[in-house]
Design a protein around this motif. Sequence first.
Motif, short mmCIF file in Angstrom:
data_model
loop_
_atom_site.label_atom_id
_atom_site.label_comp_id
_atom_site.label_asym_id
_atom_site.label_seq_id
_atom_site.Cartn_x
_atom_site.Cartn_y
_atom_site.Cartn_z
N UNK A 142 0.83 -1.20 0.00
CA UNK A 142 0.00 0.00 0.00
C UNK A 142 0.86 1.26 0.00
N UNK A 143 0.34 2.31 -0.59
CA UNK A 143 1.00 3.61 -0.50
C UNK A 143 0.94 4.11 0.94
N UNK A 144 1.76 5.11 1.24
CA UNK A 144 1.76 5.66 2.60
C UNK A 144 0.39 6.21 2.97
N UNK A 145 -0.26 6.88 2.02
CA UNK A 145 -1.58 7.43 2.29
C UNK A 145 -2.62 6.36 2.54
N UNK A 146 -2.61 5.30 1.72
CA UNK A 146 -3.56 4.22 1.92
C UNK A 146 -3.30 3.50 3.23
#
Length: 315
Positions: free
Chosen positions: A138-142
Amino acid sequence: MDTDGSGGGRIVGAAAYRTGMLVSTVILPIHRWPEAREVWQRAERLGAHAGYSYDHLSWRSFADGPWYGTVPMLSAAALVTDRLRLGTMVTSPNFRDPVPLAKDLMTLDELSGGRITAGVGAGSATGFDATVLGGPAWSAGERADRYAEFVRLLDALLREPDTTSTGRYYSAHAAKMIPGCVQRPRLPCYLAGTGPRGLRLAAELGDGWITTGPAGRPAEDLTDALAAVGDQLRRLAEACAAVGRDPATLHRVLLTGFLPGEPFGSFDQAVELAGAAARLGIDEIVVHWPVPDSPFALDETLFERILTELPGQLG
């Protein structure tokens, strides 16, 4: 444990525990049960406040060796100990879903007679558990979004006998949690996170907060690492103020295994570290159970002194 009477039913873990520095240990789930049973029982005999275990499916330099399931291991530990608090340090959304996790935690609380603490974090962003289920990392935001949603649903599940909730990532439909936790209104949840969102989440929903030291950069030395912890605690207090919470009601835990240098090179060094952490506002330090030929190698005699004598040095 008592509640704070605010209507939200927050468990006042800090108020219940703050009688001097607490010293706990992390026991990695790497031992076959006959040896593991002795390790958990020995932790209790030595006077550790709590015995935690990492909730991973495999981990770092231990990935190609024995590594057992954390929930079954904690279940077994609960049945062969009487006083030692037990918990995850930490569990995460990497491969957990709040609904079955809540059921497991409720059951652990029953088996232990109300001695479970759930340490929860966002999980590693790379390697290990991040891609074990076959999907992309996952991305940092997700990851941050998932963590917040995960914790909020877990909190509701552990409090309520019947929960229905629809989220972007995690949902529950008529999820039953009966009879509920032994500890009321739910077992304590200690939340890890040092960024703005993680600190805010701990301030809003946590009974405790966990740090491993500087985040996002290596510390130059132990003094630098403790300065970073002090800054985290300052920002945690600000997050508490923003939601109208007294930061003294949040139990603060330092997991020491990732600090630079040799903070436990001698007993005097251990006393110095624990004293410095206490002055910053840390309530509990966690020392890894010694594992030879690993990042957590530590002289066993010194380790025993840390568990048995260190609390008395700082009471």
